[in-house]
Scaffold this motif. Structure first.
Motif, PDB file in Angstrom:
ATOM      1  N   ALA A  25       0.829  -1.216   0.000  1.00 34.12           N
ATOM      2  CA  ALA A  25       0.000   0.000   0.000  1.00 34.12           C
ATOM      3  C   ALA A  25       0.859   1.259   0.000  1.00 34.12           C
ATOM      4  O   ALA A  25       0.627   2.185  -0.770  1.00 34.12           O
ATOM      5  CB  ALA A  25      -0.937  -0.015   1.204  1.00 34.12           C
ATOM      6  N   GLY A  27       3.667   3.525  -0.933  1.00 33.44           N
ATOM      7  CA  GLY A  27       4.619   3.586  -2.033  1.00 33.44           C
ATOM      8  C   GLY A  27       4.566   4.946  -2.689  1.00 33.44           C
ATOM      9  O   GLY A  27       4.242   5.946  -2.040  1.00 33.44           O
ATOM     10  N   LEU A  28       4.860   4.953  -3.987  1.00 25.84           N
ATOM     11  CA  LEU A  28       4.819   6.213  -4.722  1.00 25.84           C
ATOM     12  C   LEU A  28       3.433   6.831  -4.673  1.00 25.84           C
ATOM     13  O   LEU A  28       3.284   8.044  -4.767  1.00 25.84           O
ATOM     14  CB  LEU A  28       5.234   5.967  -6.170  1.00 25.84           C
ATOM     15  N   PHE A 235      -5.925   3.359  -5.555  1.00 29.39           N
ATOM     16  CA  PHE A 235      -4.517   3.214  -5.918  1.00 29.39           C
ATOM     17  C   PHE A 235      -3.647   3.081  -4.677  1.00 29.39           C
ATOM     18  O   PHE A 235      -2.803   2.198  -4.568  1.00 29.39           O
ATOM     19  CB  PHE A 235      -4.076   4.422  -6.748  1.00 29.39           C
ATOM     20  N   SER A 236      -3.889   3.976  -3.724  1.00 25.78           N
ATOM     21  CA  SER A 236      -3.021   4.010  -2.557  1.00 25.78           C
ATOM     22  C   SER A 236      -3.169   2.758  -1.686  1.00 25.78           C
ATOM     23  O   SER A 236      -2.207   2.292  -1.093  1.00 25.78           O
ATOM     24  CB  SER A 236      -3.313   5.259  -1.735  1.00 25.78           C
ATOM     25  N   LEU A 237      -4.386   2.234  -1.611  1.00 23.86           N
ATOM     26  CA  LEU A 237      -4.605   1.033  -0.788  1.00 23.86           C
ATOM     27  C   LEU A 237      -4.318  -0.251  -1.575  1.00 23.86           C
ATOM     28  O   LEU A 237      -4.539  -1.347  -1.075  1.00 23.86           O
ATOM     29  CB  LEU A 237      -6.030   1.015  -0.253  1.00 23.86           C
ATOM     30  N   SER A 238      -3.844  -0.133  -2.807  1.00 21.40           N
ATOM     31  CA  SER A 238      -3.562  -1.296  -3.678  1.00 21.40           C
ATOM     32  C   SER A 238      -4.794  -2.139  -3.957  1.00 21.40           C
ATOM     33  O   SER A 238      -4.696  -3.367  -4.075  1.00 21.40           O
ATOM     34  CB  SER A 238      -2.486  -2.212  -3.075  1.00 21.40           C
ATOM     35  N   LEU A 239      -5.964  -1.512  -4.056  1.00 25.20           N
ATOM     36  CA  LEU A 239      -7.199  -2.283  -4.202  1.00 25.20           C
ATOM     37  C   LEU A 239      -7.665  -2.413  -5.640  1.00 25.20           C
ATOM     38  O   LEU A 239      -7.322  -1.602  -6.478  1.00 25.20           O
ATOM     39  CB  LEU A 239      -8.323  -1.598  -3.416  1.00 25.20           C
ATOM     40  N   SER A 329       5.989  -2.071  -3.234  1.00 29.32           N
ATOM     41  CA  SER A 329       4.674  -1.951  -3.870  1.00 29.32           C
ATOM     42  C   SER A 329       4.682  -2.656  -5.213  1.00 29.32           C
ATOM     43  O   SER A 329       3.736  -3.377  -5.561  1.00 29.32           O
ATOM     44  CB  SER A 329       4.316  -0.479  -4.101  1.00 29.32           C
ATOM     45  N   LEU A 397      -9.414   0.272 -11.469  1.00 30.26           N
ATOM     46  CA  LEU A 397      -9.401  -0.167 -10.069  1.00 30.26           C
ATOM     47  C   LEU A 397     -10.783  -0.039  -9.414  1.00 30.26           C
ATOM     48  O   LEU A 397     -11.249  -0.989  -8.779  1.00 30.26           O
ATOM     49  CB  LEU A 397      -8.337   0.583  -9.261  1.00 30.26           C
TER      50      LEU A 397
HETATM   51  N1  TRP Z   1      -0.431   1.220  -3.476  1.00 29.13           N
HETATM   52  C1  TRP Z   1       0.829   1.407  -4.101  1.00 29.13           C
HETATM   53  C2  TRP Z   1       1.259   2.849  -3.911  1.00 29.13           C
HETATM   54  O1  TRP Z   1       0.572   3.618  -3.320  1.00 29.13           O
HETATM   55  C3  TRP Z   1       0.816   1.034  -5.560  1.00 29.13           C
HETATM   56  C4  TRP Z   1       0.263  -0.314  -5.771  1.00 29.13           C
HETATM   57  C5  TRP Z   1       0.822  -1.493  -5.412  1.00 29.13           C
HETATM   58  C6  TRP Z   1      -0.980  -0.626  -6.322  1.00 29.13           C
HETATM   59  N2  TRP Z   1      -0.014  -2.516  -5.716  1.00 29.13           N
HETATM   60  C7  TRP Z   1      -1.124  -2.008  -6.255  1.00 29.13           C
HETATM   61  C8  TRP Z   1      -1.986   0.152  -6.839  1.00 29.13           C
HETATM   62  C9  TRP Z   1      -2.286  -2.611  -6.731  1.00 29.13           C
HETATM   63  C10 TRP Z   1      -3.118  -0.455  -7.307  1.00 29.13           C
HETATM   64  C11 TRP Z   1      -3.297  -1.828  -7.246  1.00 29.13           C
HETATM   65  O2  TRP Z   1       2.290   3.236  -4.361  1.00 29.13           O
END
Ligand code: TRP
Length: 456
Positions: A25, A27-28, A235-239, A329, A397
């Motif tokens: 989660a 990351g960039l 995006f931020s939660l990688s969902l 990430s 997403l």
């Molecule tokens: N969440 C990561 C970030 O904030 C990026 C990331 C990793 C991501 N895995 C993900 C975003 C899956 C969407 C889906 O940098």
């Protein structure tokens, strides 16, 4: 179909899962994407909508994604197929897994290029290039980097090699150890940056910019701003693409999904807010433009490093930690496709990771060329990199998220999700989750979509 372990291995402990999922989660998305997107949409109001999306949409969907992963114990495609069969639903649900592979592919291709910028900045910070620079000089350093395709290609290549190396070794062995101390270190350094911003930048202004919602600022683009805030939450939660699902598939059956989710979401949100608090005081104090786009942190933080005592040291440390955050990430974006290649084509992990890595690397070349040689080629007013960034976060997403919510809330039988989430004795919590996953999350995403395309 009640396998209790995954063929790809398992996390060694609950802590290992939390670290890995937080590593995915954080990351960039937090340090690079959150500030520049918040800046594009005027700050406070965007941040408020973002926080609402994390709480009402992100948290229930993250619980659902971990739950599905743990129940299926395979790559997202095969997990969805197996769970659909188990629940007596149509096997077309595996489409969700395929969509996730596409999204992961697109995201990683540009993510790796941005991670490359971060690595390039480690060198620039260490060489003392930021010494005493102003906003204009910082802008010139950044523009020189993105105008140079060969340099971008070199860093992009190095970053992809790093990702393939970890994924080839297996998620549990390399990754767990790295994340254990890098995550806390990044956190501490961000706090140092915030303190520095508080002392030398316009901290009151930065606070007001981030936390005083001014809905008028959203103005004519309110629909798009809300869509982007929601996209940023996903995006931020990688969902929504299966990364958290596959991490869930390596989680042991006793761990509490609800508790882990809240910890991950809170840490992710704190890092994003800290990044904002480190950056906006500098932006405001130096008269820079908050809405200047993806280059924002690369054009602001160097000014701070150039002025602070020991700036070269802190600059190197900061960008190194950001590279590690990006790395932990990126591997979660690669893992779903690699697991699928291993399961369905019988590839070794090394072969699967290499193949997936090369494919992403090729697409990444298109992204980095869009910054210079191909900058004239745009679609909907965006170059390839910006387009991938925008479409994945704001469309693919959330769409994946709705499908996950519908599957977990409507297709899956109540007793399946009740048993898997194990909120058992806590009937209130389970009912709260069910309300969010069945109604609030899907309706929220769909309303935001309709509003953004002007149908509402
Ligand atoms: N969440 C990561 C970030 O904030 C990026 C990331 C990793 C991501 N895995 C993900 C975003 C899956 C969407 C889906 O940098």
């Amino acid at each position: 179909m009640s396998t209790t372990t995954s063929l790809h291995g398992m996390w060694s402990s609950r802590l290992a899962f939390i670290l890995a999922a937080t590593g995915s989660a954080v990351g960039l998305g937090n340090v690079w994407r959150f500030p520049y997107t918040a800046g594009e949409y005027g700050g406070g109001a965007f941040v408020l909508v973002y926080l609402l999306c994390v709480a009402a949409i992100g948290i229930p969907i993250m619980m659902a994604e971990i739950m599905l992963g743990r129940r299926g114990r395979q790559s997202p495609i095969n997990t969805m197929r197996a769970l659909a069969r188990q629940e007596g639903a149509c096997s077309a649900w595996q489409f969700l897994g395929w969509m996730g592979i596409v999204a992961g592919f697109l995201i990683l291709s540009f993510y790796s290029v941005i991670a490359g910028w971060t690595m390039a900045y480690v060198v620039r910070a260490g060489a003392g290039q930021f010494q005493g620079i102003d906003g204009e000089a910082a802008g010139a350093i950044f523009n020189a980097l993105i105008a140079d395709p060969e340099r971008l290609l070199a860093w992009h290549t190095i970053f992809m090699v790093l990702c393939v190396l970890v994924v080839a070794r297996g998620v549990a062995s390399g990754l767990e150890k790295a994340v254990r101390f890098l995550m806390p270190a990044l956190f501490v350094l961000l706090i140092v940056m915030v303190i520095y911003a508080a002392q030398t930048g316009d901290f009151a202004g930065g606070m007001a910019y981030l936390f005083k919602p001014d809905f008028a600022k959203l103005g004519a683009h309110a629909g798009e701003a809300v869509l982007s805030a929601m996209g940023q939450a996903f995006f931020s939660l990688s969902l929504g693409m299966g990364a958290i699902m596959i991490y869930g598939s390596y989680l042991n059956s006793q761990a509490s999904i609800g508790q882990n989710t809240v910890i991950i979401a809170v840490m992710d949100t704190m890092v994003a807010l800290l990044a904002g608090l480190a950056i906006f005081p500098i932006v405001l104090a130096n008269g820079l433009e908050p809405g200047s786009g993806p280059g924002l942190i690369f054009q602001t933080l160097p000014i701070a490093f150039g002025q602070m005592p020991g700036g070269a040291f802190f600059g190197v440390l900061f960008f190194v930690l950001l590279v590690f955050a990006a790395w932990t990430s990126a591997i979660s974006l690669l893992e779903p496709m690699v697991a699928w290649l291993v399961e369905n084509l019988g590839f070794s992990r090394v072969r699967a990771a290499t193949l997936a890595g090369v494919a992403v690397w090729l697409l990444g070349i298109a992204c980095l060329l869009s910054l210079n040689v191909w900058s004239g080629f745009t679609l909907f007013g965006k170059g390839i990199l910006d387009l991938f960034d925008y479409v994945t976060a704001n469309v693919l997403l959330p769409l994946g998220g709705v499908l996950i919510a519908v599957f977990a809330g409507w297709v899956m039988q109540r007793r399946s999700s009740e048993a898997e989430l194990g909120l058992g004795a806590n009937a209130v919590l389970y009912r709260g989750w069910r309300l969010l996953i069945r109604y609030i999350a899907p309706a929220g995403v769909i309303l935001v979509f309709l509003n953004a395309i002007g149908l509402l």
